[in-house]
Design a protein around this motif. Structure first.
Motif, PDB file in Angstrom:
ATOM      1  N   GLU A  89     -12.045   3.581   7.618  1.00 55.27           N
ATOM      2  CA  GLU A  89     -11.833   3.296   9.036  1.00 55.27           C
ATOM      3  C   GLU A  89     -11.394   4.590   9.720  1.00 55.27           C
ATOM      4  OE1 GLU A  89      -8.243   1.005  10.950  1.00 55.27           O
ATOM      5  OE2 GLU A  89      -9.742  -0.477  10.272  1.00 55.27           O
ATOM      6  N   GLY A  90     -11.952   4.885  10.892  1.00 57.93           N
ATOM      7  CA  GLY A  90     -11.635   6.107  11.603  1.00 57.93           C
ATOM      8  C   GLY A  90     -10.189   6.148  12.075  1.00 57.93           C
ATOM      9  N   ALA A  91      -9.584   7.348  11.994  1.00 55.74           N
ATOM     10  CA  ALA A  91      -8.205   7.548  12.455  1.00 55.74           C
ATOM     11  C   ALA A  91      -7.970   9.044  12.615  1.00 55.74           C
ATOM     12  CB  ALA A  91      -7.205   6.954  11.475  1.00 55.74           C
ATOM     13  N   GLU A  92      -6.843   9.413  13.247  1.00 52.89           N
ATOM     14  CA  GLU A  92      -6.544  10.823  13.482  1.00 52.89           C
ATOM     15  C   GLU A  92      -5.966  11.510  12.252  1.00 52.89           C
ATOM     16  OE1 GLU A  92      -4.056  11.214  16.868  1.00 52.89           O
ATOM     17  OE2 GLU A  92      -5.565  10.478  18.289  1.00 52.89           O
ATOM     18  N   ALA A  93      -5.411  10.745  11.322  1.00 54.83           N
ATOM     19  CA  ALA A  93      -4.803  11.331  10.131  1.00 54.83           C
ATOM     20  C   ALA A  93      -5.127  10.466   8.923  1.00 54.83           C
ATOM     21  CB  ALA A  93      -3.286  11.449  10.298  1.00 54.83           C
ATOM     22  N   LEU A  94      -5.059  11.078   7.750  1.00 54.51           N
ATOM     23  CA  LEU A  94      -5.395  10.390   6.522  1.00 54.51           C
ATOM     24  C   LEU A  94      -4.267   9.451   6.094  1.00 54.51           C
ATOM     25  CD1 LEU A  94      -7.592  10.308   4.225  1.00 54.51           C
ATOM     26  CD2 LEU A  94      -6.123  11.901   2.972  1.00 54.51           C
ATOM     27  N   SER A  95      -4.619   8.211   5.771  1.00 50.13           N
ATOM     28  CA  SER A  95      -3.654   7.251   5.235  1.00 50.13           C
ATOM     29  C   SER A  95      -4.428   6.216   4.440  1.00 50.13           C
ATOM     30  CB  SER A  95      -2.858   6.576   6.350  1.00 50.13           C
ATOM     31  OG  SER A  95      -3.709   5.765   7.149  1.00 50.13           O
ATOM     32  N   VAL A  96      -3.686   5.446   3.620  1.00 53.26           N
ATOM     33  CA  VAL A  96      -4.355   4.409   2.832  1.00 53.26           C
ATOM     34  C   VAL A  96      -3.573   3.112   2.922  1.00 53.26           C
ATOM     35  CG1 VAL A  96      -5.270   6.094   1.177  1.00 53.26           C
ATOM     36  CG2 VAL A  96      -3.125   4.920   0.675  1.00 53.26           C
ATOM     37  N   GLU A  97      -4.297   2.027   2.758  1.00 49.84           N
ATOM     38  CA  GLU A  97      -3.686   0.709   2.651  1.00 49.84           C
ATOM     39  C   GLU A  97      -4.163   0.117   1.326  1.00 49.84           C
ATOM     40  OE1 GLU A  97      -4.481  -3.367   4.993  1.00 49.84           O
ATOM     41  OE2 GLU A  97      -3.704  -1.743   6.306  1.00 49.84           O
ATOM     42  N   VAL A  98      -3.220  -0.141   0.413  1.00 52.19           N
ATOM     43  CA  VAL A  98      -3.558  -0.526  -0.945  1.00 52.19           C
ATOM     44  C   VAL A  98      -3.167  -1.994  -1.185  1.00 52.19           C
ATOM     45  CG1 VAL A  98      -3.187  -0.062  -3.390  1.00 52.19           C
ATOM     46  CG2 VAL A  98      -3.180   1.818  -1.731  1.00 52.19           C
ATOM     47  N   THR A  99      -4.128  -2.793  -1.608  1.00 45.98           N
ATOM     48  CA  THR A  99      -3.855  -4.175  -1.999  1.00 45.98           C
ATOM     49  C   THR A  99      -4.091  -4.292  -3.499  1.00 45.98           C
ATOM     50  OG1 THR A  99      -4.641  -4.962   0.137  1.00 45.98           O
ATOM     51  CG2 THR A  99      -4.427  -6.606  -1.628  1.00 45.98           C
ATOM     52  N   LEU A 100      -3.009  -4.481  -4.262  1.00 46.77           N
ATOM     53  CA  LEU A 100      -3.101  -4.544  -5.706  1.00 46.77           C
ATOM     54  C   LEU A 100      -3.464  -5.941  -6.178  1.00 46.77           C
ATOM     55  CD1 LEU A 100       0.079  -2.487  -6.721  1.00 46.77           C
ATOM     56  CD2 LEU A 100      -2.289  -1.677  -6.560  1.00 46.77           C
TER      57      LEU A 100
END
Length: 459
Positions: free
Chosen positions: A442-453
């Motif tokens: 998903e586009g965004a200004e900075a790198l990040s992650v959303e993790v679902t284990l």
């Protein structure tokens, strides 16, 4: 004379200092301050029990008085001699100290009077003119900073008068070894640590790692903690090399044409940067920077690249992907071993013997141009983004107190278009390394992650 009473000589010796390449450069000022502050000649005699004797006797007149103006000298082919036990031509031992006889000069030479000839002695001046003509002036003098005014200066003086040149081209100046209280280690203070126990406990590579971590010209504290880090590094090098070779990478060395994966090309681009930096550092005698850069890359290679490429190297994405990973692993290991070889000579030689002929220490230095040519347009962005995403996924698992092999049901990566393009380029490798079942972007200004284990198993 040393320039203390002769300004022309002083200027000539200052010019000799300018002819040298100083590492680090600011050490030249210590030499110039010493030469500029001299106000007397160099006294080369010492009244000590031990030392190199002056090859001189003095005549004793018939009244038993020593005539210091009447020197008795040996022939050149008699040298070296000790006037306290040898006798001058035309005399016997019965004449020693007797009227009409002789006495030997009781003094010995100052340490630097003989040490100043170290380059000539090592080059076998007089004894082997051919060797001397090929090795003198020498390339480099390594030494500590406190004897710039003595050993270095005296060597320059002797070479100036004997040969009309500086004795070497480069002066590599180290610092002192300090004890844990930041005091200089010295025998007179009784705070010296002998190395044998350290070599037995940590290994030669580990002790050398600690020594090579000290920047040129700077004092460094004795630190067993650094030796423990060096030992861990050497052991890690052995272990990761076993992993690389177990993938079959040893058979892929030299097969650069197999490197096709974007991640692999990006690693080679990073490796080319490393080779350039390490080469530049060694050329500037900054061995500590070369080690630091190589070590930083090595841990990223072990902790991230090897994990990202492991599944592919074992054939998880087909033969082309496996060939690319194995060729890259082989190339990376080959270069890393050669870059580490000056600092970890034993571990690198051991690994080299597992899969290569000859000695790593006789191999050529890596060439960045060859790596960059194969890397093509594989920029560092792909490598950096892959490392960041994998690190964030691992962090999420660690914070949840879950195993790193815990499946990720859903991974959403947000970032710029360039970052997301890098993610797409390594999508399969990230899936293998992070055990990711579904990867979304998903586009965004900075790198990040959303993790679902995946849910933890009941039990």
């Amino acid at each position: 004379g040393n320039g203390g009473r002769d300004d022309d000589l002083r200027q000539a010796l200052l010019q000799r200092g300018k002819e040298l390449h100083w590492h680090p450069p600011y050490m030249q000022a210590r030499y110039e301050s010493w030469v500029g502050g001299l106000n007397g000649d160099w006294l080369i005699s010492r009244q000590r029990f031990f030392g190199v004797p002056f090859p001189v006797w003095y005549a004793v007149d018939h009244d038993g008085n020593v005539d210091v103006g009447k020197l008795l000298l040996p022939d050149d082919d008699q040298l070296p001699i000790d006037p306290s036990s040898d006798v001058p031509p035309g005399y016997t031992e019965t004449h020693r100290g007797q009227p009409g006889g002789f006495v030997g000069d009781p003094d010995v030479m100052d340490t630097w009077a003989t040490s100043s000839l170290t380059p000539q002695i090592a080059s076998r001046w007089v004894d082997d003119p051919d060797l001397f003509s090929r090795t003198f002036p020498m390339d480099v003098r390594p030494q500590a900073h406190e004897i710039i005014r003595t050993w270095l200066f005296s060597s320059v003086v002797r070479s100036h008068f004997e040969h009309g040149c500086a004795p070497w081209r480069h002066a590599a100046i180290s610092g002192w070894i300090l004890d844990p209280d930041r005091k200089k280690m010295s025998k007179s203070k009784g705070n010296v640590v002998t190395p044998m126990g350290l070599l037995e406990q940590y290994g030669s590579d580990a002790v050398r790692y600690w020594a090579a971590s000290a920047r040129p010209g700077t004092d460094t504290a004795f630190d067993e903690g650094q030796m423990r880090i060096g030992r861990r590094l050497a052991i890690k090098l052995l272990n990761v090399s076993k992993f690389v070779l177990l993938t079959g990478a040893g058979d892929a060395v030299g097969r650069a044409e197999d490197v096709s994966s974007p991640l692999d090309r990006a690693l080679l681009a990073e490796l080319a940067d490393l080779v350039e930096d390490a080469t530049r550092a060694f050329d500037g005698y900054d061995y500590a920077r070369a080690l630091d850069r190589t070590e930083t890359f090595f841990w990223a290679f072990c902790d991230h690249y090897a994990e990202l490429a492991k599944g592919r190297a074992y054939g998880g994405q087909g033969e082309a992907g496996a060939a690319s990973a194995r060729a890259t692993l082989a190339w990376a290991l080959d270069v890393i071993l050669r870059l580490f070889a000056p600092t970890l000579p034993f571990a690198t030689e051991e690994v080299w013997s597992w899969w290569r002929e000859g000695s790593v220490h006789a191999s050529s230095w890596p060439e960045a141009a060859e790596l960059r040519e194969r890397a093509g347009d594989g920029g560092s962005g792909v490598f950096d983004v892959a490392l960041q995403v994998l690190s964030l996924v691992r962090k999420a698992k660690t914070e949840a107190k879950r195993s790193l092999r815990t499946p990720v049901e859903r991974l959403l990566v947000r970032g710029t278009s360039e970052q997301l393009a890098a993610v797409e380029a390594v999508r399969a490798d990230l899936g293998d390394a992070g055990v990711v079942q579904e990867l979304l972007t998903e586009g965004a200004e900075a790198l990040s992650v959303e993790v679902t284990l995946a849910p933890a198993e009941a039990g």
